[in-house]
Design a protein around this motif. Structure first.
Motif, PDB file in Angstrom:
ATOM      1  N   CYS A  47     -12.024   2.552  -8.993  1.00 34.45           N
ATOM      2  CA  CYS A  47     -12.471   1.399  -8.198  1.00 34.45           C
ATOM      3  C   CYS A  47     -12.450   1.736  -6.705  1.00 34.45           C
ATOM      4  O   CYS A  47     -13.358   1.345  -5.960  1.00 34.45           O
ATOM      5  CB  CYS A  47     -11.567   0.191  -8.453  1.00 34.45           C
ATOM      6  N   PRO A  91      -3.417  -5.780  -7.794  1.00 32.63           N
ATOM      7  CA  PRO A  91      -3.232  -5.178  -6.470  1.00 32.63           C
ATOM      8  C   PRO A  91      -2.965  -3.682  -6.547  1.00 32.63           C
ATOM      9  O   PRO A  91      -2.882  -3.104  -7.616  1.00 32.63           O
ATOM     10  CB  PRO A  91      -2.014  -5.910  -5.948  1.00 32.63           C
ATOM     11  N   GLY A  92      -2.805  -3.091  -5.412  1.00 34.52           N
ATOM     12  CA  GLY A  92      -2.640  -1.642  -5.310  1.00 34.52           C
ATOM     13  C   GLY A  92      -1.516  -1.140  -6.179  1.00 34.52           C
ATOM     14  O   GLY A  92      -0.347  -1.246  -5.845  1.00 34.52           O
ATOM     15  N   TYR A 104      -9.213  -3.072  -1.695  1.00 38.37           N
ATOM     16  CA  TYR A 104      -7.828  -3.420  -1.373  1.00 38.37           C
ATOM     17  C   TYR A 104      -7.328  -2.820  -0.069  1.00 38.37           C
ATOM     18  O   TYR A 104      -6.775  -3.506   0.764  1.00 38.37           O
ATOM     19  CB  TYR A 104      -6.922  -2.993  -2.524  1.00 38.37           C
ATOM     20  N   SER A 105      -7.500  -1.502   0.114  1.00 38.54           N
ATOM     21  CA  SER A 105      -6.840  -0.906   1.272  1.00 38.54           C
ATOM     22  C   SER A 105      -7.746  -0.782   2.481  1.00 38.54           C
ATOM     23  O   SER A 105      -7.302  -0.400   3.546  1.00 38.54           O
ATOM     24  CB  SER A 105      -6.277   0.476   0.922  1.00 38.54           C
ATOM     25  N   SER A 106      -9.026  -1.086   2.304  1.00 37.73           N
ATOM     26  CA  SER A 106      -9.929  -0.891   3.445  1.00 37.73           C
ATOM     27  C   SER A 106     -10.130  -2.194   4.194  1.00 37.73           C
ATOM     28  O   SER A 106      -9.452  -3.165   3.975  1.00 37.73           O
ATOM     29  CB  SER A 106     -11.247  -0.293   2.963  1.00 37.73           C
ATOM     30  N   LEU A 114       0.820  -1.202   0.000  1.00 43.89           N
ATOM     31  CA  LEU A 114       0.000   0.000   0.000  1.00 43.89           C
ATOM     32  C   LEU A 114       0.859   1.259   0.000  1.00 43.89           C
ATOM     33  O   LEU A 114       1.895   1.323   0.654  1.00 43.89           O
ATOM     34  CB  LEU A 114      -0.918  -0.013   1.229  1.00 43.89           C
ATOM     35  N   ILE A 115       0.409   2.269  -0.738  1.00 45.47           N
ATOM     36  CA  ILE A 115       1.074   3.567  -0.796  1.00 45.47           C
ATOM     37  C   ILE A 115       0.660   4.423   0.389  1.00 45.47           C
ATOM     38  O   ILE A 115      -0.465   4.337   0.861  1.00 45.47           O
ATOM     39  CB  ILE A 115       0.672   4.282  -2.107  1.00 45.47           C
ATOM     40  N   GLY A 116       1.575   5.263   0.860  1.00 39.04           N
ATOM     41  CA  GLY A 116       1.193   6.330   1.783  1.00 39.04           C
ATOM     42  C   GLY A 116       1.317   5.989   3.244  1.00 39.04           C
ATOM     43  O   GLY A 116       0.993   6.814   4.094  1.00 39.04           O
ATOM     44  N   ARG A 145      -3.338   6.490  -5.023  1.00 39.81           N
ATOM     45  CA  ARG A 145      -3.675   6.281  -6.432  1.00 39.81           C
ATOM     46  C   ARG A 145      -3.837   7.617  -7.157  1.00 39.81           C
ATOM     47  O   ARG A 145      -3.683   7.688  -8.371  1.00 39.81           O
ATOM     48  CB  ARG A 145      -4.944   5.431  -6.547  1.00 39.81           C
ATOM     49  N   VAL A 170     -12.861  -5.012 -10.494  1.00 36.89           N
ATOM     50  CA  VAL A 170     -13.472  -3.915  -9.742  1.00 36.89           C
ATOM     51  C   VAL A 170     -13.561  -4.287  -8.265  1.00 36.89           C
ATOM     52  O   VAL A 170     -13.215  -3.502  -7.381  1.00 36.89           O
ATOM     53  CB  VAL A 170     -14.875  -3.591 -10.298  1.00 36.89           C
ATOM     54  N   ASN A 174     -10.076  -4.201  -6.546  1.00 30.99           N
ATOM     55  CA  ASN A 174      -9.464  -2.892  -6.407  1.00 30.99           C
ATOM     56  C   ASN A 174     -10.331  -1.892  -5.661  1.00 30.99           C
ATOM     57  O   ASN A 174      -9.878  -0.788  -5.360  1.00 30.99           O
ATOM     58  CB  ASN A 174      -9.074  -2.364  -7.780  1.00 30.99           C
ATOM     59  N   SER A 175     -11.557  -2.268  -5.382  1.00 33.00           N
ATOM     60  CA  SER A 175     -12.374  -1.383  -4.559  1.00 33.00           C
ATOM     61  C   SER A 175     -12.261  -1.785  -3.093  1.00 33.00           C
ATOM     62  O   SER A 175     -12.669  -1.047  -2.208  1.00 33.00           O
ATOM     63  CB  SER A 175     -13.838  -1.427  -5.005  1.00 33.00           C
ATOM     64  N   TRP A 202      -5.603   7.985  -1.553  1.00 35.61           N
ATOM     65  CA  TRP A 202      -4.931   9.124  -2.180  1.00 35.61           C
ATOM     66  C   TRP A 202      -3.640   8.717  -2.874  1.00 35.61           C
ATOM     67  O   TRP A 202      -3.171   9.435  -3.761  1.00 35.61           O
ATOM     68  CB  TRP A 202      -4.679  10.223  -1.147  1.00 35.61           C
TER      69      TRP A 202
END
Lengths: 384, 384
Positions: free
Chosen positions: B294, A176-177, A382-384, A111-113, B305, A376, A379-380, B303
C-alpha cells in the motif's frame, strides 16, 4: 474506568505535543501497591522497537511501578539513540515518582523510523505525573489512540470482589502503520509475577494472538498485566485466569470492531482438526488470503478461495473431505460444490466461515476483516 | 510464434463457448515429433485441480503428444465428476489424434468450484483438432487468457539453431481468481525427458517461483516443457538450460507487467544474505506485506514496513545491521534512518527495494506489485 477500575492504580492521559494538534498522546499508569507484581508479552518480530527491548528487561524482574505510553511515534528502528530516548523517558518517570527506572515500563506507537520529540515528551511526563488520579483511566485510554476511532476499555469483577481492568489501542490490527497493539491490564488481586505470567500468556494465546487482520506483525506490540494486591484478595488461579481472559477477549473484540477500512468482521472457525495447532494454522492461512478477503468485501461466497488457502498448509486433511460453510450454509461438501451458494446472505457485518477438516476433534477460531479500497487508501497515505 | 516457433509443433486457439461471449477459450498444442519427451512442474497447493492431478500422471511417463488448455473454468474442487471431465477431455483429444489419452496433458483456468460445460468443450476439441497448424501459436496464446489484457509469448534461438518458444497466461499472478498461471514451452531440440525436467525445474525456480504478487497459491498452476527433436540439434545441456530460463524469465516479466490493478512493478532485491534460501525467504516476506505494498502504491518510501517484514523471518541477520535502499537511496542504514527519504523518487512504475542483510554473500530477487484499490475492486467482483 479501564486501568483504574482496580484499587491501587492511578493514571493520567495528557497532550504533550508529540502528535501534531491538541490530541492526547501521553499516558501514565502507576501501581501504588502494596504489590508490584507484573508480567508482559511482546511482539515476536525480531525487529523490536526500543521500548520493547527496554520493557522486556524491566519485566524480566517481575515488578512494575509504572507504565508510560506514548502515541505519535513508535521509536522503532531508531538505533542506539532511540534506545537512549526510551531510557531517558523511564528515568524521567522514575525521578518524578522517586523510584528506580528499572521498574518503569515504556510503550510507544506511531510511525517507525523517526526519533521522538524528547523535549515535548519529557515535559509531558512532568505534566502527567502531576495529574495522575484514581479516575484517570479513561484519559489514559484516550491518549494511546492512533487511528483508533474509539478508546478500548474493559473490566470484570472476580470471585471475592477483586477487579481486573484494561485498556488497549490498535485499529483492528489493521489500519494504521503496522497496527501496533498496546494493552495494559491491571488488577487489585494479589497474584505473584509467575502466576500473572501464566495467566497472561494463556489469555493472549487465545485472544489477541487469534486476531489476524492483515498478517503484518508490529515492531511494538506489548501487553502488560500489573497486580497491586490492593483488594487483599488472593484469587483461585484458574478463576483469575478466566477473568483475565475475559478482559483480553473483550478488548480483542473491540479492536476488531474498530478496524478502520473494514466493512466485515470475519470469524474463521476451523473444526474437525487433528490438533488445535492445525486448526490455528489453517485459520491463519485462510485469514491471510487477500483474494478471499476481497471476495467477502464484495459479498461473494467464494469458497474456492477458502480451499485454496487451506491447501497451502501442512495440516492433516484430505482435499476430498473438506467442508466449508459461510454463514451456516454448507456451500462446499467433500471438497466440491455443496448447497446453493445463492442461499448465503453476506450482507450482515459479521461473517462466519466454518472450515471442517474432517480429521479430528479440535477447533480454533481466527478473527479477521475484509480487504477494502479504504484499507488501501489509509495505508497508502499514512506517513506522507 | 509462441509454442509453434520450434519445428515439430502445431497449435490452435478457438472459441468453444466455455466462456460467455465470442472470446477464444480452448487451445491445443500438438507435438509431431519425432520425440515426445516432456517435463512439467505443478502447483504445490495440496488442493489441486482435476487437470493438475491428471497431467501429473501423464508427465510421470515423460511423454506428451498434445496439451489441451481451456480458460473459462478451473475445474478445481469439482470432485470425482470433475476428474472424469478432465479424463473425457483427454480421451477426446486422443481419439482425434488417434493416440493414447495417457500422453495428453490437460490444463484449465478460471473460476474454482464449478463443472465445465463439457458439451461445448468436447465439440471445441473437434474444431481445434481440425484447425491445428504451424502458425496457430498466437491463437493458442490468446485462447488461454482470462483477465490478461495481452497474450504472453516468447521465443529464443539456441546454439546450433534449435528454438525454444512459449506461451503463458496469468495477469501478474495477481488479479484474477487465484491467478492461475499456465505456461507451455516447446522446443525442437532433442533432449530426453530427464534433462527437460532438470532444465525446467531450475528455470522455474528462479523465474516464476520468484513472482509473488499476493501470496495466494493457485490450485491449477502448470508449466510444461515439450521437446519435438525436429531440429535434429542435441544441445549442450547447460546452454539449453540457459535458453529455457531466458524464455521463462521473459514470460514471467510479461506476467508482472500485465498485473491488472497494479500501478508499480516492485523488485525486492535481497543482498548480503547468509544463503540463497535466506534471501528468498526475506524477499518473499517483504513482498507479502500488504502495508508495504500500500505504501508503494502511495509513493511513500516507508522503509519501516520493510524492516518489520524482515523481522518476521528466521533468516540470519542482526536488526542493527540492516540496510534498505529504495530506488537506490539508502534510507535505512544500520537498522535506523539513513539518507533523506525525500530523495527517493517513487513516481516511475518500476521500483527496486534493496534489502542488505549484512550476513553473507548470497542474493535473490522477488518480484511483486503494489496493492491498490483496483486490486480490491477486481477481486471483490470476480465471480459475481
Amino acid at each position: 474506568m479501564s486501568v483504574t477500575a482496580p484499587l491501587g492504580f492511578r493514571a493520567a492521559g495528557i497532550a504533550a505535543g508529540i502528535k501534531s494538534g491538541d490530541a492526547r498522546d501521553l499516558a501514565l499508569v502507576v501501581n501504588d501497591g502494596p504489590s508490584r507484581a507484573a508480567a508482559g508479552v511482546f511482539t515476536s518480530n525480531r525487529v523490536k522497537a526500543a521500548p520493547v527491548l527496554w520493557s522486556q528487561q524491566v519485566l524480566a524482574g517481575g515488578r512494575v511501578r509504572a507504565v508510560v505510553l506514548n502515541s505519535g511515534g513508535a521509536n522503532a528502528c531508531t538505533g542506539p539513540l532511540g534506545f537512549q530516548d526510551t531510557h531517558a523517558t523511564a528515568e524521567k518517570v522514575a525521578e518524578a515518582l522517586q523510584e528506580s527506572a528499572g521498574e518503569i515500563a515504556v510503550c510507544s506507537t506511531g510511525l517507525i523510523g523517526e526519533r521522538l520529540p524528547m523535549d515535548a515528551l519529557l515535559d509531558g511526563v512532568d505534566v502527567a505525573t502531576s495529574q495522575i488520579s484514581r479516575d484517570g483511566g479513561l484519559a489514559a485510554a484516550d491518549a494511546i489512540r492512533t487511528t483508533d476511532t474509539v478508546s478500548k476499555i474493559s473490566f470484570r469483577r472476580g470471585e471475592g470482589g477483586y477487579m481486573v481492568g484494561g485498556m488497549a489501542k490498535g485499529a483492528g490490527m489493521l489500519a494504521p502503520g503496522l497496527a501496533t497493539m498496546l494493552c495494559v491490564i491491571t488488577t487489585d488481586a494479589d497474584v505473584p509475577a509467575e502466576h500473572l505470567d501464566t495467566a497472561l500468556r494463556e489469555a493472549t494465546r487465545v485472544t489477541f494472538d487469534r486476531l489476524d487482520a492483515d498478517g503484518c506483525m508490529s515492531t511494538n506490540d506489548t501487553v502488560l498485566l500489573l497486580a497491586s494486591g490492593a483488594s487483599g484478595v488472593t484469587p483461585d488461579l484458574a478463576e483469575f485466569g478466566q477473568v483475565v481472559r475475559a478482559v483480553c477477549a473483550d478488548l480483542a473484540r473491540q479492536l476488531l470492531v474498530d478496524a478502520e477500512g473494514a466493512t466485515k468482521a470475519i470469524a474463521i472457525e476451523v473444526i474437525g482438526a487433528a490438533s488445535e495447532e492445525d486448526a490455528v494454522v489453517v485459520g491463519r492461512a485462510v485469514s491471510r488470503s487477500n483474494l478471499l478477503k476481497c471476495a467477502i468485501y464484495g459479498e461473494d461466497p467464494n469458497w474456492g478461495r477458502v480451499l485454496s488457502a487451506v491447501g497451502t498448509t501442512d495440516a492433516v486433511f484430505e482435499a476430498d473431505r473438506l467442508n466449508v460453510a459461510i454463514n451456516g450454509v454448507w456451500i462446499c461438501r467433500g471438497g466440491a460444490a455443496g448447497d446453493d451458494r445463492s442461499k448465503v446472505d453476506l450482507r450482515p457485518r459479521d461473517v462466519t466461515i466454518t472450515v471442517d477438516l474432517s480429521a479430528g476433534p479440535h477447533t480454533a477460531t481466527i478473527h479477521t476483516t475484509d480487504l477494502t479500497a479504504a484499507y488501501v487508501h489509509e495505508n497508502s497515505a499514512y506517513s506522507s
